[in-house]
Write a protein that holds these residues in place. Structure first.
Motif, PDB file in Angstrom:
ATOM      1  N   ARG A 415       0.850  -1.198   0.000  1.00  0.00           N
ATOM      2  CA  ARG A 415       0.000   0.000   0.000  1.00  0.00           C
ATOM      3  C   ARG A 415       0.882   1.242   0.000  1.00  0.00           C
ATOM      4  O   ARG A 415       2.108   1.148   0.093  1.00  0.00           O
ATOM      5  N   PHE A 416       0.239   2.393  -0.052  1.00  0.00           N
ATOM      6  CA  PHE A 416       0.959   3.658  -0.001  1.00  0.00           C
ATOM      7  C   PHE A 416       0.587   4.411   1.271  1.00  0.00           C
ATOM      8  O   PHE A 416      -0.563   4.365   1.720  1.00  0.00           O
ATOM      9  N   GLU A 417       1.569   5.090   1.836  1.00  0.00           N
ATOM     10  CA  GLU A 417       1.358   5.890   3.042  1.00  0.00           C
ATOM     11  C   GLU A 417       1.541   7.358   2.684  1.00  0.00           C
ATOM     12  O   GLU A 417       2.650   7.806   2.406  1.00  0.00           O
ATOM     13  N   LEU A 418       0.439   8.091   2.656  1.00  0.00           N
ATOM     14  CA  LEU A 418       0.483   9.533   2.416  1.00  0.00           C
ATOM     15  C   LEU A 418       0.733  10.207   3.755  1.00  0.00           C
ATOM     16  O   LEU A 418      -0.077  10.107   4.679  1.00  0.00           O
ATOM     17  N   ARG A 419       1.859  10.913   3.876  1.00  0.00           N
ATOM     18  CA  ARG A 419       2.328  11.375   5.177  1.00  0.00           C
ATOM     19  C   ARG A 419       1.962  12.825   5.486  1.00  0.00           C
ATOM     20  O   ARG A 419       2.215  13.309   6.591  1.00  0.00           O
ATOM     21  N   ALA A 420       1.335  13.521   4.549  1.00  0.00           N
ATOM     22  CA  ALA A 420       1.052  14.937   4.762  1.00  0.00           C
ATOM     23  C   ALA A 420      -0.184  15.230   5.606  1.00  0.00           C
ATOM     24  O   ALA A 420      -0.229  16.248   6.292  1.00  0.00           O
ATOM     25  N   PRO A 421      -1.239  14.396   5.589  1.00  0.00           N
ATOM     26  CA  PRO A 421      -2.445  14.750   6.354  1.00  0.00           C
ATOM     27  C   PRO A 421      -2.177  14.891   7.843  1.00  0.00           C
ATOM     28  O   PRO A 421      -1.217  14.328   8.382  1.00  0.00           O
ATOM     29  N   ASN A 422      -3.045  15.643   8.498  1.00  0.00           N
ATOM     30  CA  ASN A 422      -2.978  15.824   9.946  1.00  0.00           C
ATOM     31  C   ASN A 422      -4.344  15.475  10.533  1.00  0.00           C
ATOM     32  O   ASN A 422      -5.301  15.247   9.791  1.00  0.00           O
ATOM     33  N   PRO A 423      -4.485  15.408  11.858  1.00  0.00           N
ATOM     34  CA  PRO A 423      -5.749  14.966  12.452  1.00  0.00           C
ATOM     35  C   PRO A 423      -6.960  15.821  12.103  1.00  0.00           C
ATOM     36  O   PRO A 423      -8.090  15.375  12.302  1.00  0.00           O
ATOM     37  N   LYS A 424      -6.733  17.032  11.618  1.00  0.00           N
ATOM     38  CA  LYS A 424      -7.867  17.869  11.241  1.00  0.00           C
ATOM     39  C   LYS A 424      -8.089  17.922   9.733  1.00  0.00           C
ATOM     40  O   LYS A 424      -8.963  18.650   9.252  1.00  0.00           O
ATOM     41  N   SER A 425      -7.323  17.133   8.987  1.00  0.00           N
ATOM     42  CA  SER A 425      -7.600  17.023   7.558  1.00  0.00           C
ATOM     43  C   SER A 425      -8.963  16.359   7.365  1.00  0.00           C
ATOM     44  O   SER A 425      -9.371  15.514   8.163  1.00  0.00           O
ATOM     45  N   ASN A 426      -9.640  16.727   6.292  1.00  0.00           N
ATOM     46  CA  ASN A 426     -10.923  16.109   5.960  1.00  0.00           C
ATOM     47  C   ASN A 426     -10.632  14.776   5.275  1.00  0.00           C
ATOM     48  O   ASN A 426     -10.383  14.721   4.070  1.00  0.00           O
ATOM     49  N   THR A 427     -10.653  13.692   6.047  1.00  0.00           N
ATOM     50  CA  THR A 427     -10.241  12.393   5.537  1.00  0.00           C
ATOM     51  C   THR A 427     -11.093  11.937   4.367  1.00  0.00           C
ATOM     52  O   THR A 427     -10.603  11.287   3.437  1.00  0.00           O
ATOM     53  N   TYR A 428     -12.383  12.255   4.373  1.00  0.00           N
ATOM     54  CA  TYR A 428     -13.255  11.886   3.263  1.00  0.00           C
ATOM     55  C   TYR A 428     -12.722  12.460   1.945  1.00  0.00           C
ATOM     56  O   TYR A 428     -12.653  11.755   0.928  1.00  0.00           O
ATOM     57  N   LEU A 429     -12.346  13.732   1.972  1.00  0.00           N
ATOM     58  CA  LEU A 429     -11.878  14.375   0.745  1.00  0.00           C
ATOM     59  C   LEU A 429     -10.449  13.995   0.410  1.00  0.00           C
ATOM     60  O   LEU A 429     -10.085  13.919  -0.767  1.00  0.00           O
ATOM     61  N   VAL A 430      -9.617  13.752   1.417  1.00  0.00           N
ATOM     62  CA  VAL A 430      -8.247  13.301   1.171  1.00  0.00           C
ATOM     63  C   VAL A 430      -8.261  11.972   0.424  1.00  0.00           C
ATOM     64  O   VAL A 430      -7.557  11.782  -0.576  1.00  0.00           O
ATOM     65  N   ILE A 431      -9.072  11.041   0.906  1.00  0.00           N
ATOM     66  CA  ILE A 431      -9.141   9.725   0.266  1.00  0.00           C
ATOM     67  C   ILE A 431      -9.745   9.848  -1.133  1.00  0.00           C
ATOM     68  O   ILE A 431      -9.247   9.248  -2.096  1.00  0.00           O
ATOM     69  N   ALA A 432     -10.816  10.622  -1.257  1.00  0.00           N
ATOM     70  CA  ALA A 432     -11.466  10.790  -2.566  1.00  0.00           C
ATOM     71  C   ALA A 432     -10.486  11.363  -3.586  1.00  0.00           C
ATOM     72  O   ALA A 432     -10.339  10.824  -4.698  1.00  0.00           O
ATOM     73  N   ALA A 433      -9.814  12.449  -3.241  1.00  0.00           N
ATOM     74  CA  ALA A 433      -8.878  13.089  -4.169  1.00  0.00           C
ATOM     75  C   ALA A 433      -7.721  12.154  -4.510  1.00  0.00           C
ATOM     76  O   ALA A 433      -7.267  12.098  -5.665  1.00  0.00           O
ATOM     77  N   SER A 434      -7.241  11.405  -3.523  1.00  0.00           N
ATOM     78  CA  SER A 434      -6.107  10.502  -3.745  1.00  0.00           C
ATOM     79  C   SER A 434      -6.460   9.407  -4.741  1.00  0.00           C
ATOM     80  O   SER A 434      -5.686   9.104  -5.661  1.00  0.00           O
ATOM     81  N   TYR A 435      -7.631   8.797  -4.601  1.00  0.00           N
ATOM     82  CA  TYR A 435      -7.991   7.710  -5.508  1.00  0.00           C
ATOM     83  C   TYR A 435      -8.325   8.205  -6.908  1.00  0.00           C
ATOM     84  O   TYR A 435      -8.097   7.493  -7.898  1.00  0.00           O
ATOM     85  N   LEU A 436      -8.839   9.415  -7.030  1.00  0.00           N
ATOM     86  CA  LEU A 436      -9.059   9.960  -8.369  1.00  0.00           C
ATOM     87  C   LEU A 436      -7.718  10.206  -9.061  1.00  0.00           C
ATOM     88  O   LEU A 436      -7.587   9.993 -10.277  1.00  0.00           O
ATOM     89  N   ALA A 437      -6.720  10.631  -8.292  1.00  0.00           N
ATOM     90  CA  ALA A 437      -5.372  10.803  -8.851  1.00  0.00           C
ATOM     91  C   ALA A 437      -4.753   9.455  -9.185  1.00  0.00           C
ATOM     92  O   ALA A 437      -4.068   9.295 -10.205  1.00  0.00           O
ATOM     93  N   ILE A 438      -4.968   8.477  -8.314  1.00  0.00           N
ATOM     94  CA  ILE A 438      -4.480   7.117  -8.562  1.00  0.00           C
ATOM     95  C   ILE A 438      -5.053   6.584  -9.875  1.00  0.00           C
ATOM     96  O   ILE A 438      -4.338   5.983 -10.693  1.00  0.00           O
ATOM     97  N   LEU A 439      -6.340   6.801 -10.098  1.00  0.00           N
ATOM     98  CA  LEU A 439      -6.980   6.350 -11.331  1.00  0.00           C
ATOM     99  C   LEU A 439      -6.339   6.995 -12.551  1.00  0.00           C
ATOM    100  O   LEU A 439      -6.098   6.326 -13.572  1.00  0.00           O
ATOM    101  N   ASP A 440      -6.027   8.281 -12.469  1.00  0.00           N
ATOM    102  CA  ASP A 440      -5.395   8.992 -13.580  1.00  0.00           C
ATOM    103  C   ASP A 440      -4.054   8.361 -13.929  1.00  0.00           C
ATOM    104  O   ASP A 440      -3.736   8.150 -15.104  1.00  0.00           O
ATOM    105  N   GLY A 441      -3.263   8.041 -12.899  1.00  0.00           N
ATOM    106  CA  GLY A 441      -1.963   7.435 -13.145  1.00  0.00           C
ATOM    107  C   GLY A 441      -2.073   6.030 -13.713  1.00  0.00           C
ATOM    108  O   GLY A 441      -1.320   5.650 -14.626  1.00  0.00           O
TER     109      GLY A 441
END
Length: 639
Positions: A415-441
């Motif tokens: 798996r991949f570990e994205l190290r930039a988020p913090n406890p107040k990041s919006n995890t729903y949007l972090v995951i959504a944006a990450s997988y849309l980028a993953i799909l592009d790649g």
């Protein structure tokens, strides 16, 4: 100390028991659960909470499960969508995830002797009955789009299966499984205690806290938290001290009255949307239990300047469940002794790296986030990855943005570990944006027909080299310490200049329209949704800077007073004070001919001149750090 029986309490209603009949039976068997709350997540990541008495909920259960409850635009953050003159918003239950019970430890039921519970039902927000909006909706739609598009790509490019162990063709796949998990770091302290920067820094350097034994109230609260989380079914893997903090001191009361420690709790991965819901509930449990023991909890990214902040590393995985029932990793290589990943894994990683400029506004959306994201302190700044120096030498580079986690003995852990988020990041949007980028790649890799060796070469490209997908004037991989082994100038050239403020981060939406387009595919994030998010984050940054940070800075300036007496000073004290006073005036004192930095920043915000406001914010931060160091030196020389 727990003085009630956990086995008598209801902690969750699993996703497969959401019929009206089953819910009714469960709630009637658990009278300690007195309320129901439908939990919608708005565009800013805030959740709703309303108290519906269980009796009323059960009377209208069919109606509530189908139609939810109604609120208005003033109760949720959906700017440009749910305005005051167009404010109808419905909160509709999600029947496909687990529902958790939130307990009030300060309120016990007379008959049961147990804490009063509220059943929290994760829900979707719907505007004007037909426009589903909010963070959970975006994540749901991103996952649907990802799965549909990836299956099309796998069928169109069957060559990839020669590099994936255990799958021969796309038709063997029954479903795609998108998994995620977060690691929660947080600080706890006794009320009114403030950290001494030098003590905290010294303790960090000496490693006096990291993974050490906990004591007193912190130990009890941590143990109780882990016990509760286990009852929720989160499958806790570990709780431990993190690097930050100082040794607790016992007061005259016999309790540890001076606590300031950083902790971390990890739990098992889950389906991506369930993982985001799980994290939401974990935070409530942590805060409630530690508060019960007289300890403040903060999920801020950087609560104390000069020492480690709190991250929330987000793990991203992908697997396929075959029609035989077998589950296979879609990132793991066919042979761990020959390759780091298969083409899907490489494509996923390259997608995150290439598109990170537009992912970042979802990851780092607050001033607090940027206080953490500075060189050092193991907080990632550069868009760069690490694979490991060889396939038999896993990466341990903690200075990169996203790392590859792999284990030849457990391919499913790839798996991949994205190290930039913090406890107040919006995890729903972090995951959504990450997988849309993953799909592009992944799409780019499959359409180019690339094999693993080609892709390792692409990911390892040097500055100025052309590539089929990655940008020419960038490097994306480093096995070295990006802070120690590169100068700031080199980092900016090779890995791109990282934003330093919320405003700089948001401008990526304008500077990279071709990258932003990946979020719009499949109508996952329409233009109005992206504009709504942008307006929410901009308003939050503007308001916090204008009405909180600038006044707090003024209070700090006023606290930097001349403290040497007329009878006890040296020429060194006078020199220090003159330097301090000069900076104080530059930051906070207007004259007839010139405005100070704070006034100029407020004026820029008032006039919508956000480039200037952002630049002034950075200049103020620089001056404040300089002032703080000078004032500490000045006070230390006084007898």
């Amino acid at each position: 100390m727990l003085d009630y029986d956990l086995d008598k309490m209801l902690f969750r209603i699993p996703a497969d028991k959401h019929s009206a009949k089953e819910i009714t039976e469960i709630l009637e068997d658990h009278p300690e659960v007195q309320f129901v709350s439908l939990v919608g997540i708005d565009i800013g990541g805030h959740d709703t909470d309303e108290k519906i008495p269980v009796k009323l909920f059960l009377e209208d259960i069919d109606k509530v499960l189908t139609n939810g409850v109604q609120t208005d635009g003033s109760s949720v953050a959906l700017p440009l969508i749910a305005e005051l003159n167009n404010a109808k918003v419905d909160i509709i239950p999600d029947l496909g995830v687990h529902w958790y019970v939130d307990y009030n430890f300060r309120n016990r039921g007379y008959k049961t002797g147990l804490p009063i519970g509220t059943l929290r039902i994760p829900s979707f927000l719907v505007h004007n009955e037909d426009f589903e909006v909010g963070s959970r909706v975006i994540l749901r739609d991103a996952l649907r789009h990802f799965k549909g598009e990836l299956m099309k790509e796998l069928k169109a490019h069957p060559y990839v299966f020669q590099y994936i162990k255990g799958i021969d063709r796309a038709e063997d796949i029954e479903e795609l499984i998108i998994t995620s998990a977060t690691e929660l770091e947080f600080w706890v302290k006794t009320p009114d205690d403030k950290g001494d920067r030098e003590q905290l820094f010294t303790a960090q350097v000496l490693k006096e806290q990291y993974w050490k034994r906990t004591y007193g109230e912190v130990r009890t609260a941590l143990e109780e938290t882990l016990m509760f989380l286990d009852k929720y079914g989160f499958q806790v893997e570990m709780g431990h001290k993190e690097v930050g903090g100082v040794k607790a001191r016992m007061g005259n009361s016999g309790h540890y009255d001076h606590v300031m420690e950083q902790l971390e709790i990890d739990w098992k991965y889950a389906d991506a949307i369930q993982a985001a819901d799980n994290e939401n509930q974990v935070k409530y449990v942590v805060r409630d239990i530690f508060t019960r023991h007289g300890l403040d909890v903060t999920f801020m990214a950087k609560p104390f300047e000069g020492v480690a902040g709190s991250g929330e590393h987000t793990h991203l995985g992908l697997a396929a469940k075959l029609k035989t029932g077998k589950v296979v990793s879609l990132f793991a290589p066919e042979d761990f002794n020959k390759e780091f990943m298969n083409p899907l894994g490489y494509g996923a990683l390259m997608g995150i790296l290439k598109n990170y400029e537009v992912i970042n506004p979802f990851v780092s959306s607050t001033n607090d986030a940027f206080n953490r994201l500075k060189p050092g302190y193991e907080a990632p700044v550069c868009i760069v990855t690490s694979l490991g120096r060889a396939v038999d030498e896993p990466s341990r580079n903690r200075t990169v943005l996203v790392g590859l986690i792999r284990d030849a003995k457990n391919p499913m852990s790839t798996r991949f570990e994205l190290r930039a988020p913090n406890p107040k990041s919006n995890t729903y949007l972090v995951i959504a944006a990450s997988y849309l980028a993953i799909l592009d790649g992944i799409k780019a890799v499959l359409e180019a027909g690339k094999k693993p060796s080609d892709l390792e070469q692409s990911l390892s490209k040097k500055y100025g080299e052309e590539d089929f997908y990655l940008e020419k004037d960038r490097e994306y991989r480093s096995e070295d310490d990006v802070f120690e082994d590169f100068t700031e100038e080199e980092r900016n050239k090779l890995f791109g200049q990282a934003p330093s403020t919320v405003w700089q981060n948001l401008t990526a939406f304008d500077r990279y329209p071709e990258k932003l387009a990946i979020f719009k595919e499949g109508d996952v994030m329409r233009d109005i949704v992206l504009e709504s998010y942008r307006e929410q984050i901009l308003s939050q940054w503007r308001t916090e800077l204008h009405d909180r940070i600038i006044p707090q800075t003024m209070d700090f300036i006023r606290g930097c007073k001349k403290v040497h007496s007329d009878n006890d000073f040296s020429d060194y004290d006078i020199k220090n004070w003159l330097e301090i006073d000069k900076i104080r005036h530059q930051i906070a004192k207007d004259t007839i001919t010139e405005k100070c930095l704070l006034t100029r920043a407020k004026d820029a915000l008032d006039n919508g001149e956000y480039d200037e406001a952002s630049d002034l914010q950075l200049e103020i931060q620089k001056k404040i750090n300089e002032l703080a160091a000078l004032y500490t030196r000045y006070k230390k020389n006084l007898l």
